[in-house]
Design a protein around this motif. Structure first.
Motif, PDB file in Angstrom:
ATOM      1  N   SER A   1     -13.413 -20.041  20.816  1.00 19.63           N
ATOM      2  CA  SER A   1     -13.221 -19.050  21.873  1.00 19.63           C
ATOM      3  C   SER A   1     -12.709 -17.746  21.255  1.00 19.63           C
ATOM      4  O   SER A   1     -11.928 -17.759  20.306  1.00 19.63           O
ATOM      5  N   LEU A   2     -13.219 -16.661  21.805  1.00 25.09           N
ATOM      6  CA  LEU A   2     -12.903 -15.338  21.281  1.00 25.09           C
ATOM      7  C   LEU A   2     -12.069 -14.573  22.294  1.00 25.09           C
ATOM      8  O   LEU A   2     -12.262 -14.744  23.491  1.00 25.09           O
ATOM      9  N   PRO A   3     -11.141 -13.719  21.882  1.00 31.64           N
ATOM     10  CA  PRO A   3     -10.786 -13.500  20.482  1.00 31.64           C
ATOM     11  C   PRO A   3     -10.191 -14.775  19.870  1.00 31.64           C
ATOM     12  O   PRO A   3      -9.588 -15.567  20.579  1.00 31.64           O
ATOM     13  N   PRO A   4     -10.385 -14.940  18.551  1.00 31.94           N
ATOM     14  CA  PRO A   4      -9.919 -16.177  17.913  1.00 31.94           C
ATOM     15  C   PRO A   4      -8.396 -16.307  17.944  1.00 31.94           C
ATOM     16  O   PRO A   4      -7.688 -15.309  17.828  1.00 31.94           O
ATOM     17  N   SER A   5      -7.932 -17.531  18.111  1.00 31.25           N
ATOM     18  CA  SER A   5      -6.488 -17.805  18.089  1.00 31.25           C
ATOM     19  C   SER A   5      -5.977 -17.680  16.653  1.00 31.25           C
ATOM     20  O   SER A   5      -6.759 -17.729  15.694  1.00 31.25           O
ATOM     21  N   GLU A   6      -4.667 -17.561  16.527  1.00 26.18           N
ATOM     22  CA  GLU A   6      -4.064 -17.499  15.175  1.00 26.18           C
ATOM     23  C   GLU A   6      -4.370 -18.784  14.414  1.00 26.18           C
ATOM     24  O   GLU A   6      -4.629 -18.764  13.224  1.00 26.18           O
ATOM     25  N   GLU A   7      -4.355 -19.915  15.124  1.00 30.51           N
ATOM     26  CA  GLU A   7      -4.644 -21.199  14.487  1.00 30.51           C
ATOM     27  C   GLU A   7      -6.074 -21.207  13.934  1.00 30.51           C
ATOM     28  O   GLU A   7      -6.309 -21.638  12.799  1.00 30.51           O
ATOM     29  N   ASP A   8      -7.043 -20.716  14.732  1.00 30.93           N
ATOM     30  CA  ASP A   8      -8.429 -20.690  14.265  1.00 30.93           C
ATOM     31  C   ASP A   8      -8.590 -19.743  13.074  1.00 30.93           C
ATOM     32  O   ASP A   8      -9.307 -20.040  12.121  1.00 30.93           O
ATOM     33  N   LYS A   9      -7.901 -18.612  13.114  1.00 30.41           N
ATOM     34  CA  LYS A   9      -7.957 -17.669  11.982  1.00 30.41           C
ATOM     35  C   LYS A   9      -7.404 -18.331  10.722  1.00 30.41           C
ATOM     36  O   LYS A   9      -7.945 -18.175   9.631  1.00 30.41           O
TER      37      LYS A   9
ATOM     38  N   LYS B   1     -16.456 -14.985   6.217  1.00 30.52           N
ATOM     39  CA  LYS B   1     -15.678 -15.916   7.036  1.00 30.52           C
ATOM     40  C   LYS B   1     -16.185 -15.683   8.454  1.00 30.52           C
ATOM     41  O   LYS B   1     -15.983 -14.598   9.010  1.00 30.52           O
ATOM     42  N   LEU B   2     -16.851 -16.686   9.031  1.00 33.23           N
ATOM     43  CA  LEU B   2     -17.556 -16.467  10.290  1.00 33.23           C
ATOM     44  C   LEU B   2     -17.204 -17.486  11.368  1.00 33.23           C
ATOM     45  O   LEU B   2     -17.116 -18.681  11.098  1.00 33.23           O
ATOM     46  N   PHE B   3     -17.042 -16.954  12.582  1.00 33.15           N
ATOM     47  CA  PHE B   3     -16.911 -17.785  13.771  1.00 33.15           C
ATOM     48  C   PHE B   3     -18.253 -17.778  14.489  1.00 33.15           C
ATOM     49  O   PHE B   3     -18.910 -16.739  14.586  1.00 33.15           O
TER      50      PHE B   3
ATOM     51  N   LYS C   1     -26.126 -13.770  13.326  1.00 27.59           N
ATOM     52  CA  LYS C   1     -25.160 -13.078  14.178  1.00 27.59           C
ATOM     53  C   LYS C   1     -23.944 -13.976  14.268  1.00 27.59           C
ATOM     54  O   LYS C   1     -24.076 -15.192  14.443  1.00 27.59           O
ATOM     55  N   ALA C   2     -22.760 -13.374  14.119  1.00 26.78           N
ATOM     56  CA  ALA C   2     -21.523 -14.159  14.143  1.00 26.78           C
ATOM     57  C   ALA C   2     -20.370 -13.223  14.504  1.00 26.78           C
ATOM     58  O   ALA C   2     -20.587 -12.058  14.830  1.00 26.78           O
ATOM     59  N   TYR C   3     -19.166 -13.763  14.402  1.00 25.11           N
ATOM     60  CA  TYR C   3     -17.957 -12.977  14.652  1.00 25.11           C
ATOM     61  C   TYR C   3     -17.047 -13.126  13.447  1.00 25.11           C
ATOM     62  O   TYR C   3     -16.883 -14.222  12.908  1.00 25.11           O
ATOM     63  N   ASP C   4     -16.479 -11.995  12.999  1.00 20.09           N
ATOM     64  CA  ASP C   4     -15.616 -12.037  11.815  1.00 20.09           C
ATOM     65  C   ASP C   4     -14.221 -12.534  12.206  1.00 20.09           C
ATOM     66  O   ASP C   4     -13.963 -12.884  13.360  1.00 20.09           O
ATOM     67  N   ILE C   5     -13.321 -12.533  11.234  1.00 25.15           N
ATOM     68  CA  ILE C   5     -11.971 -13.080  11.427  1.00 25.15           C
ATOM     69  C   ILE C   5     -11.227 -12.388  12.572  1.00 25.15           C
ATOM     70  O   ILE C   5     -10.356 -12.971  13.200  1.00 25.15           O
ATOM     71  N   ASN C   6     -11.595 -11.133  12.872  1.00 24.97           N
ATOM     72  CA  ASN C   6     -10.933 -10.390  13.952  1.00 24.97           C
ATOM     73  C   ASN C   6     -11.663 -10.524  15.289  1.00 24.97           C
ATOM     74  O   ASN C   6     -11.288  -9.884  16.266  1.00 24.97           O
TER      75      ASN C   6
END
Length: 184
Positions: free
Chosen positions: A23-31, A88-90, A130-135
């Motif tokens: 889930s986005l924005p990513p949690s601190e745990e996921d980061k 690093k991709l979500f 297509k992905a989402y970066d660490i932020n």
């Protein structure tokens, strides 16, 4: 720090599950998990650290390989021209690919598979991901050659697919249609 003990092996049920979206924005745990995947890959490529912690060298790692069934991957390698590809991709997703295929003449390996499984693993020669970066920012990445193969291998992991699933069981070294081997 992730070590080889944290990497689950072939046969573990998590490796065959389709991982959940992050889930986005990513949690601190996921980061933190995503950063630790990258840290492992970078450490595994450093001879001294790898030797000290008995790490097998790798170029990519997916969260399911550490028994976290979430759609996150890390890839870290240089292409043929010495350009660093470090991602690093979500929630990565292949949104387009070439018709042309490629494969590694010596086959693929995997940190979750302890034995060598011979055979050609057909992959798309070029992919756009297509992905989402660490932020949590959307990114689009175009890859070819080894970086394209590596990212497809890791995306397979989050879809419950192992590299050897692509190998022709009857004839592991059968020529791959519309493909040329990736030669270094």
């Amino acid at each position: 720090m992730i070590t080889m003990k944290d990497i689950i092996r072939d046969g573990h049920p998590t490796l065959r599950k389709v991982a959940e979206e992050v889930s986005l924005p990513p949690s601190e745990e996921d980061k933190q998990i995503l950063n630790s995947l990258m840290e492992f890959i970078q450490n595994s490529q450093d001879e001294e650290i790898a030797k000290k912690y008995s790490l097998r060298p790798g170029i990519g790692l997916a969260a399911p390989q550490i028994n976290v069934s979430k759609r996150m991957i890390a890839v870290h390698l240089e292409d043929d021209n010495g350009k660093l590809h470090s991602y690093k991709l979500f929630n990565p997703k292949i949104i387009s690919h070439s018709v042309e295929k490629t494969y590694l003449p010596n086959g693929e390996g995997c940190l979750s598979v302890d034995e060598t499984i011979p055979g050609y693993v057909p992959r798309y020669a070029r992919v756009t991901v297509k992905a989402y970066d660490i932020n949590g920012e959307e990114v689009k990445i175009r890859l070819k050659g080894l970086p394209a193969i590596a990212i497809q291998h890791e995306i397979d992991h989050i879809n419950g697919i192992m590299f050897y699933d692509h190998i022709d069981q009857e004839n592991p070294f059968k020529e791959v249609d519309n493909a040329s081997p990736l030669v270094k």
